[in-house]
Design an enzyme around this catalytic site. Structure first.
Site, PDB file in Angstrom:
ATOM      1  N   GLN A  83     -14.656  -2.959   1.999  1.00 21.74           N
ATOM      2  CA  GLN A  83     -14.009  -2.872   3.303  1.00 21.74           C
ATOM      3  C   GLN A  83     -15.026  -2.455   4.355  1.00 21.74           C
ATOM      4  O   GLN A  83     -16.137  -2.036   4.020  1.00 21.74           O
ATOM      5  CB  GLN A  83     -12.827  -1.892   3.247  1.00 21.74           C
ATOM      6  CG  GLN A  83     -11.687  -2.395   2.396  1.00 21.74           C
ATOM      7  CD  GLN A  83     -10.460  -1.500   2.440  1.00 21.74           C
ATOM      8  OE1 GLN A  83     -10.537  -0.318   2.736  1.00 21.74           O
ATOM      9  NE2 GLN A  83      -9.319  -2.078   2.128  1.00 21.74           N
ATOM     10  N   SER A  91      -7.148  -1.003  -4.722  1.00 25.56           N
ATOM     11  CA  SER A  91      -6.198  -1.373  -3.668  1.00 25.56           C
ATOM     12  C   SER A  91      -5.132  -2.242  -4.305  1.00 25.56           C
ATOM     13  O   SER A  91      -5.456  -3.233  -4.966  1.00 25.56           O
ATOM     14  CB  SER A  91      -6.901  -2.136  -2.541  1.00 25.56           C
ATOM     15  OG  SER A  91      -5.968  -2.871  -1.766  1.00 25.56           O
ATOM     16  N   GLY A  92      -3.875  -1.885  -4.091  1.00 23.59           N
ATOM     17  CA  GLY A  92      -2.798  -2.668  -4.682  1.00 23.59           C
ATOM     18  C   GLY A  92      -2.695  -4.061  -4.096  1.00 23.59           C
ATOM     19  O   GLY A  92      -2.578  -5.054  -4.829  1.00 23.59           O
ATOM     20  N   SER A  93      -2.755  -4.171  -2.764  1.00 20.89           N
ATOM     21  CA  SER A  93      -2.641  -5.492  -2.154  1.00 20.89           C
ATOM     22  C   SER A  93      -3.805  -6.380  -2.569  1.00 20.89           C
ATOM     23  O   SER A  93      -3.631  -7.571  -2.867  1.00 20.89           O
ATOM     24  CB  SER A  93      -2.575  -5.379  -0.622  1.00 20.89           C
ATOM     25  OG  SER A  93      -3.763  -4.837  -0.096  1.00 20.89           O
ATOM     26  N   ASP A 248      -2.877  -1.335   7.934  1.00 14.56           N
ATOM     27  CA  ASP A 248      -2.660  -2.239   6.807  1.00 14.56           C
ATOM     28  C   ASP A 248      -1.465  -3.119   7.124  1.00 14.56           C
ATOM     29  O   ASP A 248      -0.410  -2.646   7.545  1.00 14.56           O
ATOM     30  CB  ASP A 248      -2.390  -1.406   5.552  1.00 14.56           C
ATOM     31  CG  ASP A 248      -2.460  -2.207   4.268  1.00 14.56           C
ATOM     32  OD1 ASP A 248      -2.262  -3.433   4.306  1.00 14.56           O
ATOM     33  OD2 ASP A 248      -2.698  -1.592   3.214  1.00 14.56           O
ATOM     34  N   CYS A 252       0.994  -1.418   1.249  1.00 19.76           N
ATOM     35  CA  CYS A 252      -0.067  -0.594   0.659  1.00 19.76           C
ATOM     36  C   CYS A 252       0.296  -0.127  -0.750  1.00 19.76           C
ATOM     37  O   CYS A 252       1.138   0.748  -0.938  1.00 19.76           O
ATOM     38  CB  CYS A 252      -0.385   0.606   1.542  1.00 19.76           C
ATOM     39  SG  CYS A 252      -1.875   1.468   1.013  1.00 19.76           S
ATOM     40  N   GLY A 253      -0.371  -0.713  -1.734  1.00 17.53           N
ATOM     41  CA  GLY A 253      -0.051  -0.411  -3.127  1.00 17.53           C
ATOM     42  C   GLY A 253      -0.494   0.959  -3.582  1.00 17.53           C
ATOM     43  O   GLY A 253       0.285   1.704  -4.194  1.00 17.53           O
ATOM     44  N   THR A 254      -1.755   1.345  -3.293  1.00 24.61           N
ATOM     45  CA  THR A 254      -2.201   2.676  -3.693  1.00 24.61           C
ATOM     46  C   THR A 254      -1.484   3.755  -2.888  1.00 24.61           C
ATOM     47  O   THR A 254      -1.248   4.857  -3.382  1.00 24.61           O
ATOM     48  CB  THR A 254      -3.731   2.806  -3.529  1.00 24.61           C
ATOM     49  OG1 THR A 254      -4.114   2.287  -2.253  1.00 24.61           O
ATOM     50  CG2 THR A 254      -4.458   2.049  -4.620  1.00 24.61           C
TER      51      THR A 254
END
Length: 337
Positions: A83, A91-93, A248, A252-254
């Site tokens: 990033q 990162s989940g996404s 985001d 946001c997965g995390t």
């Protein structure tokens, strides 16, 4: 056309959040573990990240998903997120983007109706279970790294008074903040104010909060501030803010993983419960609390996060040896101060 280096990407978005998956041009990164590889990218040689994540080849929005050979023999592929600020463990996404690209391009053979991809990350093994139909990944469920509440903190500010936060780990460290404390709401019209406020709060909290992971030093440090608010239907509205100053696009997965741990610590959820996370633009993830566990001295939860990704392009990025911006550049009109 002459290139001194090239990479190929499969470009994916997960509920609007861009994850460009590097499928060629990077053979490996030094390190015997994914944590060592992450450390190398952040402290020894961050040239690849700067080259890709800065203008003119990219911009503030979105990430690059770096795939490497796995270090964990249980995994199919290593996974690191590049990033604009730094390389991140998880990162989940982006994991959903990577899983979608790996299966839909055939890099990992797709099996219908369910395919499994095992990602080796610096935060631990992440198992991605993909629902597949007609050659398309229609949904991905991630068995996330264990999440825990490290502490409840407060920071004094001149603008917003005493701002309380939950310091949580869900793959990276978050400061989770109820958005009403800063006088904002999580709506698209407030995205810029949310981004600027969140990045500034993250800076101030990080100055006094080391965010030490009890097991792996490569995971130390506060990554993001995520704002949250409860919805009338029981969902959680989320807004993760990312340096240099954006929000985001996904739920946001995390961050959803972290928030489930925070809710568990408060006695608001128990094993088997599911919580919908809803982003600033309305995309949704579903987080399920699977079991209780521990990480070092902390009570923790194992959670599953599910969402959707879509391939929208395939790119080749090259570097001409005469390019005057081999490491890219950033201007305040786009990147902020």
């Amino acid at each position: 056309m002459r290139f001194s280096r090239t990479i190929q990407t499969v470009d994916v978005h997960c509920e609007g959040e861009i994850g460009r998956v590097i499928t060629g041009g990077v053979l490996n990164v030094p390190g015997a573990s994914m944590a060592e590889k992450l450390h190398h990218l952040n402290t020894v040689d961050d040239g690849l990240r700067r080259w890709l994540c800065s203008e003119p080849r990219s911009g503030p929005a979105g990430s690059f998903c770096l795939l490497t050979p796995a270090c964990d023999p249980r995994a199919d592929v290593g996974f690191i997120v590049l990033q604009p600020d730094q390389a991140h463990a998880m990162s989940g996404s982006n994991a959903i983007c990577a899983t979608t690209a790996l299966l839909e391009t055939g890099m990992v053979p797709m099996v219908e109706p369910v395919s499994v991809v095992r990602l080796d990350t610096a935060a631990g093994l992440v198992v991605a279970t993909a629902e597949c139909e007609g050659g398309k990944v229609v949904r991905v469920t991630l068995d996330m790294p264990p999440a825990f509440l490290a502490k409840r903190g407060v920071i004094e500010t001149a603008e917003w008074g005493a701002v309380e936060y939950d310091l949580c780990f869900g793959g990276v460290f978050y400061a989770l903040i109820d958005v009403d404390q800063v006088g904002l709401t999580i709506v698209p019209e407030k995205a810029r104010e949310l981004a600027v406020t969140g990045v500034e709060l993250r800076r101030r909290i990080a100055e006094v909060e080391p965010a030490v992971h009890p097991v792996e030093a490569a995971l130390n440090g506060l990554a993001y501030v995520m704002f949250r608010s409860d919805e009338a239907d029981g969902a959680v509205r989320t807004c993760t803010t990312l340096r240099p100053g954006r929000v985001d696009r996904s739920p946001c997965g995390t961050g959803s993983n972290s928030n489930m741990a925070a809710r568990f610590a408060r006695g608001l959820v128990r094993v088997g419960d599911r919580v919908v996370s809803r982003s600033t633009i309305g995309g949704e993830f579903v987080t399920e609390l699977v079991e209780e566990t521990t990480v070092g001295p902390y009570k923790a939860t194992r959670n599953r996060v599910s969402g959707r990704g879509w391939i929208y392009g395939i790119s080749q990025i090259g570097l001409d040896p005469s390019d005057p911006f081999p490491e890219g550049f950033r201007l305040s009109d786009t990147w902020g101060g």
